[in-house]
Design an enzyme around this catalytic site. Structure first.
Site, PDB file in Angstrom:
ATOM      1  N   ASP A 175       0.850  -1.203   0.000  1.00 13.09           N
ATOM      2  CA  ASP A 175       0.000   0.000   0.000  1.00 13.09           C
ATOM      3  C   ASP A 175       0.878   1.243   0.000  1.00 13.09           C
ATOM      4  O   ASP A 175       0.917   2.006   0.964  1.00 13.09           O
ATOM      5  CB  ASP A 175      -0.922  -0.001   1.225  1.00 13.09           C
ATOM      6  CG  ASP A 175      -1.976   1.107   1.158  1.00 13.09           C
ATOM      7  OD1 ASP A 175      -2.222   1.635   0.055  1.00 13.09           O
ATOM      8  OD2 ASP A 175      -2.544   1.446   2.208  1.00 13.09           O
ATOM      9  N   LEU A 176       1.568   1.461  -1.113  1.00 12.24           N
ATOM     10  CA  LEU A 176       2.488   2.597  -1.203  1.00 12.24           C
ATOM     11  C   LEU A 176       1.696   3.874  -1.475  1.00 12.24           C
ATOM     12  O   LEU A 176       1.555   4.311  -2.609  1.00 12.24           O
ATOM     13  CB  LEU A 176       3.529   2.366  -2.289  1.00 12.24           C
ATOM     14  CG  LEU A 176       4.654   3.410  -2.345  1.00 12.24           C
ATOM     15  CD1 LEU A 176       5.414   3.473  -1.036  1.00 12.24           C
ATOM     16  CD2 LEU A 176       5.603   3.121  -3.489  1.00 12.24           C
TER      17      LEU A 176
END
Length: 249
Positions: A175-176
């Site tokens: 989940d960048l």
């Protein structure tokens, strides 16, 4: 992935409902028990984290230093079934132990991540809950905060450089988003939140997927900046990323 770490200890514990275990860094924490992960235990020394994530996180002023305590919480449709319970599939596959182990590897490789201090699970039948305790990085702002604050100077090229450092090591971030990149006043950066992240052989597809996730996050936040401005800024980030990546090949 490296597995042996002489500084890590494991201790089991009994709970009112079920049982659990704690992994902890005995260089920082001499004795570990379940109270480490209970905000009520810390009293006024624990304050809720107000930005980013799904809640369930606290800043803690502990005797061994400033920390972040995070409980694992579900989001989306899964949260309607259970907000904080996960299916038990073994200790090493708990969200907390997996993230703790990965962060120890990244930290030992010299990557800019918070030092992981302790992690726990508490099992009750086929379900478990988890939590993790991390060193707090002081005097930083998230990329999300910088983007949404008018007049903020954003080191776009250094964002790209930071991501390259992790991609070189094979870190595929689950989940960048802009909340998970932190910068201090000197534009030094850190990456956070490694839940469900994995180490892989570097590959264009997952690296590009990470970058596109960050782009969506930036466009969603936007603040007072126009979409065109953010798209141009992201291209600066991408150009810096690609130049840095090519140097490492």
């Amino acid at each position: 992935m490296e597995v042996f770490d002489a500084n890590i200890s494991l201790t089991p514990y009994r709970a009112e409902h079920g049982f659990g275990a704690i992994l902890f860094d005995h260089e920082y924490i001499r004795q570990a028990d379940a109270n480490l992960f209970a905000p009520a235990h810390w009293g006024e020394r624990a304050s809720p984290v107000s930005s980013g994530g799904r809640g369930g996180a606290w800043f803690v002023d502990a005797p061994f230093g400033a920390c972040v305590l995070r409980h694992y919480l579900r989001g989306g449709m899964a949260a309607k079934v259970s907000r904080d319970r996960y299916l038990w599939m073994g200790a090493n596959r708990t969200r907390s132990f997996a993230e703790f182990g990965l962060m120890r590897v990244l930290f030992k490789r010299g990557l800019p991540v918070p030092r992981p201090l302790a992690a726990c699970y508490q099992r009750d039948g086929i379900w478990y809950r988890g939590a993790i305790l991390l060193e707090r990085i002081q005097a930083v702002r998230s990329l999300a905060d910088l983007v949404t604050t008018a007049g903020s100077t954003i080191p776009w090229e250094k964002v790209g450089n930071l991501i390259v450092r992790f991609h070189r090591e094979g870190l595929d971030h689950a989940d960048l988003n802009a909340h998970n990149l932190l910068f201090d006043e000197g534009e030094k950066g850190w990456m956070i939140d490694f839940d469900r992240c994995v180490l892989r052989i570097p590959d264009t597809r997952w690296r590009e997927r990470n970058l596109l996730r960050l782009r969506r996050s930036l466009l969603k936040l936007k603040g007072e900046r126009s979409e065109d401005e953010l798209k141009r800024a992201f291209e600066r980030l991408r150009k810096s990323y690609l130049l840095d990546w090519e140097r490492s090949c």
